[in-house]
Write a protein that holds these residues in place. Structure first.
Motif, PDB file in Angstrom:
ATOM      1  N   VAL A  39      19.549  -5.925   1.106  1.00  0.00           N
ATOM      2  CA  VAL A  39      19.357  -5.496   2.489  1.00  0.00           C
ATOM      3  C   VAL A  39      17.897  -5.710   2.907  1.00  0.00           C
ATOM      4  N   ARG A  40      17.613  -5.425   4.169  1.00  0.00           N
ATOM      5  CA  ARG A  40      16.266  -5.687   4.702  1.00  0.00           C
ATOM      6  C   ARG A  40      15.185  -5.006   3.871  1.00  0.00           C
ATOM      7  N   ASN A  41      15.453  -3.797   3.384  1.00  0.00           N
ATOM      8  CA  ASN A  41      14.460  -3.120   2.542  1.00  0.00           C
ATOM      9  C   ASN A  41      14.017  -4.003   1.382  1.00  0.00           C
ATOM     10  N   ALA A  42      14.971  -4.619   0.696  1.00  0.00           N
ATOM     11  CA  ALA A  42      14.644  -5.441  -0.462  1.00  0.00           C
ATOM     12  C   ALA A  42      13.781  -6.640  -0.056  1.00  0.00           C
ATOM     13  N   TYR A  43      14.142  -7.298   1.040  1.00  0.00           N
ATOM     14  CA  TYR A  43      13.348  -8.439   1.505  1.00  0.00           C
ATOM     15  C   TYR A  43      11.935  -8.006   1.892  1.00  0.00           C
ATOM     16  N   ASN A  44      11.820  -6.862   2.574  1.00  0.00           N
ATOM     17  CA  ASN A  44      10.502  -6.388   2.990  1.00  0.00           C
ATOM     18  C   ASN A  44       9.624  -6.052   1.792  1.00  0.00           C
ATOM     19  N   ILE A  45      10.218  -5.456   0.770  1.00  0.00           N
ATOM     20  CA  ILE A  45       9.446  -5.100  -0.418  1.00  0.00           C
ATOM     21  C   ILE A  45       8.983  -6.350  -1.151  1.00  0.00           C
ATOM     22  N   LEU A  46       9.865  -7.339  -1.288  1.00  0.00           N
ATOM     23  CA  LEU A  46       9.484  -8.594  -1.927  1.00  0.00           C
ATOM     24  C   LEU A  46       8.339  -9.266  -1.164  1.00  0.00           C
ATOM     25  N   PHE A  47       8.456  -9.317   0.166  1.00  0.00           N
ATOM     26  CA  PHE A  47       7.418  -9.971   0.962  1.00  0.00           C
ATOM     27  C   PHE A  47       6.118  -9.191   0.912  1.00  0.00           C
ATOM     28  N   SER A  48       6.203  -7.887   1.009  1.00  0.00           N
ATOM     29  CA  SER A  48       5.007  -7.051   0.982  1.00  0.00           C
ATOM     30  C   SER A  48       4.208  -7.255  -0.296  1.00  0.00           C
ATOM     31  N   GLN A  49       4.912  -7.369  -1.431  1.00  0.00           N
ATOM     32  CA  GLN A  49       4.233  -7.580  -2.712  1.00  0.00           C
ATOM     33  C   GLN A  49       3.722  -9.012  -2.849  1.00  0.00           C
ATOM     34  N   ALA A  50       4.567  -9.994  -2.539  1.00  0.00           N
ATOM     35  CA  ALA A  50       4.195 -11.391  -2.755  1.00  0.00           C
ATOM     36  C   ALA A  50       3.085 -11.848  -1.810  1.00  0.00           C
TER      37      ALA A  50
ATOM     38  N   ILE B 235       7.370  -5.175   8.826  1.00  0.00           N
ATOM     39  CA  ILE B 235       7.302  -4.793   7.425  1.00  0.00           C
ATOM     40  C   ILE B 235       7.159  -3.282   7.304  1.00  0.00           C
ATOM     41  N   ASN B 236       8.188  -2.680   6.723  1.00  0.00           N
ATOM     42  CA  ASN B 236       8.224  -1.266   6.374  1.00  0.00           C
ATOM     43  C   ASN B 236       9.503  -1.073   5.573  1.00  0.00           C
ATOM     44  N   ALA B 237       9.953   0.153   5.446  1.00  0.00           N
ATOM     45  CA  ALA B 237      11.238   0.421   4.792  1.00  0.00           C
ATOM     46  C   ALA B 237      11.934   1.539   5.547  1.00  0.00           C
ATOM     47  N   LYS B 238      13.246   1.602   5.398  1.00  0.00           N
ATOM     48  CA  LYS B 238      14.016   2.705   5.976  1.00  0.00           C
ATOM     49  C   LYS B 238      14.665   3.452   4.827  1.00  0.00           C
ATOM     50  N   ASP B 239      14.343   4.754   4.711  1.00  0.00           N
ATOM     51  CA  ASP B 239      14.874   5.498   3.571  1.00  0.00           C
ATOM     52  C   ASP B 239      16.309   5.942   3.836  1.00  0.00           C
ATOM     53  N   ILE B 240      16.918   6.590   2.834  1.00  0.00           N
ATOM     54  CA  ILE B 240      18.347   6.888   2.928  1.00  0.00           C
ATOM     55  C   ILE B 240      18.676   7.924   4.002  1.00  0.00           C
ATOM     56  N   SER B 241      17.665   8.593   4.550  1.00  0.00           N
ATOM     57  CA  SER B 241      17.897   9.519   5.659  1.00  0.00           C
ATOM     58  C   SER B 241      17.793   8.816   7.008  1.00  0.00           C
ATOM     59  N   GLY B 242      17.337   7.555   6.995  1.00  0.00           N
ATOM     60  CA  GLY B 242      17.118   6.827   8.240  1.00  0.00           C
ATOM     61  C   GLY B 242      15.696   6.880   8.732  1.00  0.00           C
ATOM     62  N   ALA B 243      14.817   7.590   8.015  1.00  0.00           N
ATOM     63  CA  ALA B 243      13.412   7.688   8.408  1.00  0.00           C
ATOM     64  C   ALA B 243      12.672   6.398   8.064  1.00  0.00           C
TER      65      ALA B 243
END
Length: 242
Positions: free
Chosen positions: A48-59, A74-82
């Motif tokens: 999902v988008r979270n995974a892509y954002n984390i990969l890009f943020s690190q690389a 670039i950010n993430a959305k946690d399981i509560s939607g925040a």
């Protein structure tokens, strides 16, 4: 068979272009009294988008500082939607990432970390950040299942294919006394971290969030008989160039 040939073509293309090739496989098995009731192994196509954002943020050393969630941000959305954001790149929780309670290793009885089961059948989407239906909660009550601690991660180097892989395995036991109807989806939740400093006197602080990396549908909803055990394995791998 289609997945096999698609994977082979993608791996060869990445090799020829000297591009990183990361993939995930999902294995699902359900047994009862030693008899296999379900056994499937397939490519997980649902990062999902979270995974892509984390990969890009690190690389790319990109700060995750956008206030909204969506394309080009670039950010993430946690399981509560925040929205999880800060003026630093996204990283893993600053502990032993392979230990229980960290990374992808949800502990015993924990249903908001690691591999998690749900009743939803909503279509897979890049924008998924949680289950599409109800959580199959931990416990022994009606409609509940026991979440066992995630097994120790298994890291393997395959020299022939130049592939490094890490496998995440978790078992679930239905001790509710009745069948659980309509199991339809699986998510993989990891704990991510934003580290930031308030200066020399206060040191480093960390914000930790639980975010979904992948959501996968079963081919069709499955009923889980009483006393059945489920085994789920996510294997994430990276193919290196020669």
């Amino acid at each position: 068979m289609i997945d096999y040939f698609a994977d082979k073509i993608a791996r060869k293309t990445a090799h020829n272009l000297h591009l990183p090739y990361i993939k995930a496989h999902l294995e699902v098995e359900m047994t009862r009294d030693g008899k296999s009731l379900l056994h499937k192994r397939q490519r997980s196509k649902s990062f999902v988008r979270n995974a892509y954002n984390i990969l890009f943020s690190q690389a790319a050393a990109a700060e995750a500082d956008d206030t909204t969630f969506g394309p080009g941000l670039i950010n993430a959305k946690d399981i509560s939607g925040a929205i999880a954001k800060r003026d630093t790149p996204i990283s893993w929780i600053p502990h032993d990432v392979s230990s229980l309670g960290n990374g992808f290793r949800g502990n015993e009885g924990i249903s908001n970390h690691g591999i998690v089961l749900g009743l939803g059948i909503g279509a897979e989407s890049l924008e998924d950040y949680y289950l599409s239906g109800a959580l199959i909660a931990n416990g022994n009550g009606a409609g509940q299942i026991n979440y066992n601690p995630t097994e120790a991660l298994i890291k393997v180097w395959s020299a022939g294919t130049r592939t490094l892989s890490n496998s995440i395995k978790r078992y679930f036991n239905n001790n509710s006394g009745a069948q659980i109807n309509g199991w339809g989806e699986i998510i993989l939740i990891g704990k991510i971290n934003f580290a930031y400093s308030y200066g020399q006197l206060t040191g480093w602080w960390n914000d930790t969030y639980s975010v979904v990396f992948s959501r996968d549908l079963l081919p069709a909803p499955v009923n889980i008989p009483d006393k059945a055990q489920i085994k789920i394995i996510y294997t994430i791998s990276l193919v290196y160039p020669s």
